[in-house]
Write an enzyme that holds these catalytic residues in place. Structure first.
Site, PDB file in Angstrom:
ATOM      1  N   SER A 128       1.016  -1.104  -0.024  1.00 41.74           N
ATOM      2  CA  SER A 128       0.078  -0.068   0.035  1.00 41.74           C
ATOM      3  C   SER A 128       0.880   1.308   0.087  1.00 41.74           C
ATOM      4  O   SER A 128       2.345   1.225   0.650  1.00 41.74           O
ATOM      5  CB  SER A 128      -0.790  -0.158   1.270  1.00 41.74           C
ATOM      6  OG  SER A 128      -1.534   1.213   1.432  1.00 41.74           O
ATOM      7  N   TYR A 141      -1.950  -0.893  10.527  1.00 41.95           N
ATOM      8  CA  TYR A 141      -1.878  -1.309   9.144  1.00 41.95           C
ATOM      9  C   TYR A 141      -0.788  -0.672   8.359  1.00 41.95           C
ATOM     10  O   TYR A 141      -0.307  -1.571   7.384  1.00 41.95           O
ATOM     11  CB  TYR A 141      -3.278  -0.651   8.285  1.00 41.95           C
ATOM     12  CG  TYR A 141      -3.424  -1.068   6.961  1.00 41.95           C
ATOM     13  CD1 TYR A 141      -3.754  -2.077   6.351  1.00 41.95           C
ATOM     14  CD2 TYR A 141      -3.280   0.264   6.059  1.00 41.95           C
ATOM     15  CE1 TYR A 141      -3.923  -2.298   5.142  1.00 41.95           C
ATOM     16  CE2 TYR A 141      -3.181   0.077   4.862  1.00 41.95           C
ATOM     17  CZ  TYR A 141      -3.809  -1.238   4.323  1.00 41.95           C
ATOM     18  OH  TYR A 141      -3.783  -1.350   2.848  1.00 41.95           O
TER      19      TYR A 141
HETATM   20  N1  LIG Z   1      -8.842  -0.725  -1.193  1.00 37.84           N
HETATM   21  C1  LIG Z   1      -7.849   0.228  -0.953  1.00 37.84           C
HETATM   22  O1  LIG Z   1      -8.067   1.481  -0.923  1.00 37.84           O
HETATM   23  C2  LIG Z   1      -6.383  -0.309  -0.832  1.00 37.84           C
HETATM   24  C3  LIG Z   1      -5.106   0.408  -0.954  1.00 37.84           C
HETATM   25  C4  LIG Z   1      -4.092  -0.038  -0.798  1.00 37.84           C
HETATM   26  C5  LIG Z   1      -3.725  -1.403  -0.566  1.00 37.84           C
HETATM   27  N2  LIG Z   1      -4.978  -2.287  -0.380  1.00 37.84           N
HETATM   28  C6  LIG Z   1      -4.696  -3.727  -0.192  1.00 37.84           C
HETATM   29  O2  LIG Z   1      -5.173  -4.486  -1.074  1.00 37.84           O
HETATM   30  C7  LIG Z   1      -5.871  -5.585  -0.847  1.00 37.84           C
HETATM   31  C8  LIG Z   1      -7.130  -6.050  -1.078  1.00 37.84           C
HETATM   32  O3  LIG Z   1      -7.935  -5.085  -0.553  1.00 37.84           O
HETATM   33  P1  LIG Z   1      -9.409  -4.754  -1.231  1.00 37.84           P
HETATM   34  O4  LIG Z   1      -9.395  -3.238  -1.347  1.00 37.84           O
HETATM   35  O5  LIG Z   1      -9.522  -5.571  -2.138  1.00 37.84           O
HETATM   36  O6  LIG Z   1     -10.403  -5.179   0.069  1.00 37.84           O
HETATM   37  P2  LIG Z   1     -11.654  -5.972   0.062  1.00 37.84           P
HETATM   38  O7  LIG Z   1     -12.702  -5.549  -0.977  1.00 37.84           O
HETATM   39  O8  LIG Z   1     -12.043  -5.880   1.429  1.00 37.84           O
HETATM   40  O9  LIG Z   1     -11.133  -7.587  -0.122  1.00 37.84           O
HETATM   41  C9  LIG Z   1     -10.260  -8.149   0.992  1.00 37.84           C
HETATM   42  C10 LIG Z   1     -10.314  -9.598   0.456  1.00 37.84           C
HETATM   43  O10 LIG Z   1      -9.363 -10.165   1.467  1.00 37.84           O
HETATM   44  C11 LIG Z   1     -10.120 -11.371   2.238  1.00 37.84           C
HETATM   45  N3  LIG Z   1      -9.740 -11.668   3.226  1.00 37.84           N
HETATM   46  C12 LIG Z   1     -10.013 -10.835   4.436  1.00 37.84           C
HETATM   47  N4  LIG Z   1      -9.582 -11.396   5.457  1.00 37.84           N
HETATM   48  C13 LIG Z   1      -9.300 -12.672   5.338  1.00 37.84           C
HETATM   49  C14 LIG Z   1      -9.014 -13.746   5.956  1.00 37.84           C
HETATM   50  N5  LIG Z   1      -8.947 -13.690   7.376  1.00 37.84           N
HETATM   51  N6  LIG Z   1      -8.829 -14.903   5.245  1.00 37.84           N
HETATM   52  C15 LIG Z   1      -9.036 -15.091   3.840  1.00 37.84           C
HETATM   53  N7  LIG Z   1      -9.064 -14.143   3.060  1.00 37.84           N
HETATM   54  C16 LIG Z   1      -9.484 -13.050   3.775  1.00 37.84           C
HETATM   55  C17 LIG Z   1     -11.511 -11.089   1.779  1.00 37.84           C
HETATM   56  O11 LIG Z   1     -12.260 -12.218   1.537  1.00 37.84           O
HETATM   57  P3  LIG Z   1     -13.381 -12.833   2.774  1.00 37.84           P
HETATM   58  O12 LIG Z   1     -13.710 -11.832   3.627  1.00 37.84           O
HETATM   59  O13 LIG Z   1     -14.240 -13.514   1.972  1.00 37.84           O
HETATM   60  O14 LIG Z   1     -12.302 -13.804   3.470  1.00 37.84           O
HETATM   61  C18 LIG Z   1     -11.504 -10.240   0.294  1.00 37.84           C
HETATM   62  O15 LIG Z   1     -11.638 -11.176  -0.619  1.00 37.84           O
HETATM   63  C19 LIG Z   1      -5.512  -5.615   0.769  1.00 37.84           C
HETATM   64  O16 LIG Z   1      -4.232  -6.186   1.054  1.00 37.84           O
HETATM   65  C20 LIG Z   1      -5.228  -4.003   1.029  1.00 37.84           C
HETATM   66  O17 LIG Z   1      -4.620  -4.060   2.284  1.00 37.84           O
HETATM   67  C21 LIG Z   1      -6.290  -1.944  -0.699  1.00 37.84           C
END
Ligand SMILES: NC(=O)c1ccc[n+]([C@@H]2O[C@H](COP(=O)([O-])OP(=O)(O)OC[C@H]3O[C@@H](n4cnc5c(N)ncnc54)[C@H](OP(=O)(O)O)[C@@H]3O)[C@@H](O)[C@H]2O)c1
Length: 247
Positions: A128, A141
């Site tokens: 991130s 985080y």
């Molecule tokens: N969105 C942003 O602005 C942003 C910015 C920078 C970096 N990121 C990074 O991008 C990555 C994906 O985030 P996103 O934005 O796509 O978030 P999201 O829409 O909340 O998706 C998160 C994913 O992780 C899975 N997950 C969460 N906890 C888990 C667990 N205990 N076991 C297995 N799977 C788990 C969830 O599936 P289940 O809930 O079904 O398990 C979901 O598929 C993360 O690492 C986040 O830190 C996001």
């Protein structure tokens, strides 16, 4: 969901077979079914909770049982908590470290040796922009994402000449359910919020060029570069201002 789902769609479109991992079995099954029909690829579903310390080992064994030779590992699952460090519930505290840090490192450790032995393979670690500095209100985080960045940097150098690539993707703010899950009001964020496709496109382009860190948007690149021009204190205060966890 979110960025992981966008990766799955892109890889299915390109004809790659997939192993999808998350906790929500129903959502995974629905996505798998859709991708099988739309793209004709094989999609395996592995329902695991990455906050369980043994889950990475089970995922590795699952792939072995299914004879799935993993050419590309995307460590994407992650979560956050918005608020003061001293207020984080201990359950959430451990979940964030287990998923963002332990599972990412352990899955990398498990799948890497066979990639090195085959002299090919790639790992995309989703870090991130928040990992470039501590972010007030997102302290734990941002620390977990710094871990992913430094681990990836070290491995990128270690893996030179092996045929295996590894990148850290550092998105800014992306439109997913991530903020809602973290208790972070996305309406307060003082930077543009991009779509998931931008992350996938930038990750694949950066991987091809064997980059170490990938900043998906122009603003991400400007923010990362401008860190060199101002004091660390200002960088940290600005990060808190942009994230605006408290509004
Ligand atoms: N969105 C942003 O602005 C942003 C910015 C920078 C970096 N990121 C990074 O991008 C990555 C994906 O985030 P996103 O934005 O796509 O978030 P999201 O829409 O909340 O998706 C998160 C994913 O992780 C899975 N997950 C969460 N906890 C888990 C667990 N205990 N076991 C297995 N799977 C788990 C969830 O599936 P289940 O809930 O079904 O398990 C979901 O598929 C993360 O690492 C986040 O830190 C996001």
């Amino acid at each position: 969901m979110g960025i992981g789902e966008a990766f799955a769609r892109e890889f299915a479109c390109k004809g790659h077979n997939l192993v999808l991992v998350a906790r929500s079995g129903d959502k995974l099954q629905a996505l798998a079914e859709e991708l099988r029909h739309a793209s004709g690829v094989e999609v395996e579903v592995c329902i695991e909770d990455l906050s369980d310390v043994d889950s990475s080992g089970r995922i590795y064994e699952f792939c072995g049982r299914k004879h799935a030779c993993v050419d590309l590992l995307v460590n994407c699952a992650g979560l956050s908590y918005a608020g003061d460090f001293s207020d984080i519930p201990f359950e959430k505290f451990e979940e964030i470290i287990m998923v963002n840090v332990i599972a990412t490192a352990k899955l990398t450790r498990l799948f890497l040796p066979s990639m090195v032995a085959r002299k090919q393979g790639s790992i995309i670690n989703i870090a991130s922009l928040g990992g470039l500095q501590g972010v007030p209100g997102l302290g734990l985080y941002s620390a977990t994402k710094s871990f992913i960045m430094t681990l990836t940097e070290a491995l990128h150098e270690e893996l030179k000449g092996t045929g295996v690539k590894i990148v850290a993707v550092c998105p800014g703010f992306i439109n997913t359910s991530f903020f809602k899950n973290a208790g972070h009001d996305a309406a307060n964020i003082r930077l543009p919020i991009s779509g998931t496709d931008i992350v996938v496109k930038a990750a694949l382009k950066g991987l091809k060029k064997n980059r170490i860190r990938i900043f998906p948007t122009l603003i991400d690149n400007i923010l990362a570069f401008s860190q060199r021009l101002v004091s660390r204190g200002i960088v940290i205060r600005l990060a808190g201002f942009f994230a605006a966890v408290k509004g």
